[in-house]
Design an enzyme around this catalytic site. Structure first.
Site, PDB file in Angstrom:
ATOM      1  CG  ASP A 158      47.108 -40.644  36.067  1.00 59.81           C
ATOM      2  OD1 ASP A 158      47.652 -40.592  34.954  1.00 59.81           O
ATOM      3  OD2 ASP A 158      45.893 -40.839  36.229  1.00 59.81           O
TER       4      ASP A 158
ATOM      5  CD  GLU B  99      56.096 -41.910  32.796  1.00 60.26           C
ATOM      6  OE1 GLU B  99      56.080 -42.806  33.658  1.00 60.26           O
ATOM      7  OE2 GLU B  99      55.174 -41.694  31.999  1.00 60.26           O
TER       8      GLU B  99
ATOM      9  CG  ASP C  15      52.300 -40.355  35.240  1.00 59.33           C
ATOM     10  OD1 ASP C  15      53.045 -40.405  34.235  1.00 59.33           O
ATOM     11  OD2 ASP C  15      51.140 -40.811  35.248  1.00 59.33           O
TER      12      ASP C  15
END
Length: 193
Positions: free
Chosen positions: A141, A68, A7
């Protein structure tokens, strides 16, 4: 298959590592957040994120890195830092010959909860449930990084980079991709493209 999910973020970059076994059995291996000090210069912050990502990649030797996908945000500085961190993750993986896949937050939500608009708490609960964790992964996160890794385990064809896409597709996914390509070519011919 070991999957390292990322992330991306410039201040906090979530890293989650899972193992995808037979029959889509997923196991938790590791979760962490690589941090950089917002008070230091941009180049040193990027170096801190890169070094942290390299350390995780070398430690866990993943078969794939799932990141991501960066999308537009209102804060230009935030999206820039996020994109830079995503680029560092791609670079660290590419330097080691590890396939990289990009997944959108909507893809991840859909793969994990069945709802592309799931709330963050729903995602965290499902991540914990899928991986058999007693507590919800924190901070957000870290949970997001695990979600991206899980998404890749369940939907491995998601935007693979570097021409590696075909080797990760199932037979049904290959047939679907070929049919989609043929349909797109036919539409292009009809439009005179």
């Amino acid at each position: 298959m070991i999957i390292l999910g990322v992330d991306p973020g410039l201040t906090r970059c979530g890293v989650g590592v899972i193992e995808a076994g037979a029959y889509r059995r997923l196991s938790f291996i590791h979760v962490d957040v690589v941090r950089s000090d917002p008070k230091t210069s941009q180049d040193l912050r990027l170096l801190a994120i890169y070094n942290g990502l390299v350390e995780k990649i070398e430690r866990f030797a993943p078969d794939a890195v799932s990141i991501e996908r960066v999308f537009a945000q209102e804060n230009r500085n935030t999206v820039l830092g996020t994109a830079q961190a995503a680029g560092l993750a791609m670079l660290a993986a590419a330097q080691r010959g590890i396939p990289v896949a990009l997944h959108t937050p909507t893809e991840s939500k859909l793969a994990i909860t069945g709802n592309g608009k799931a709330e963050k708490i729903q995602m965290e609960r499902m991540v914990a449930r899928i991986l058999g964790l007693n507590t919800l992964p924190k901070p957000a996160d870290a949970a997001d990084a695990l979600a991206i890794a899980i998404c890749h385990a369940l939907r491995p064809a998601g935007a693979l980079q570097g021409g590696e896409r075909e080797q990760h597709l199932t037979a049904a996914q290959r047939q679907w991709a070929q049919a989609s390509q043929k349909a797109a070519r036919r539409q292009g011919v009809r439009r005179g493209m």
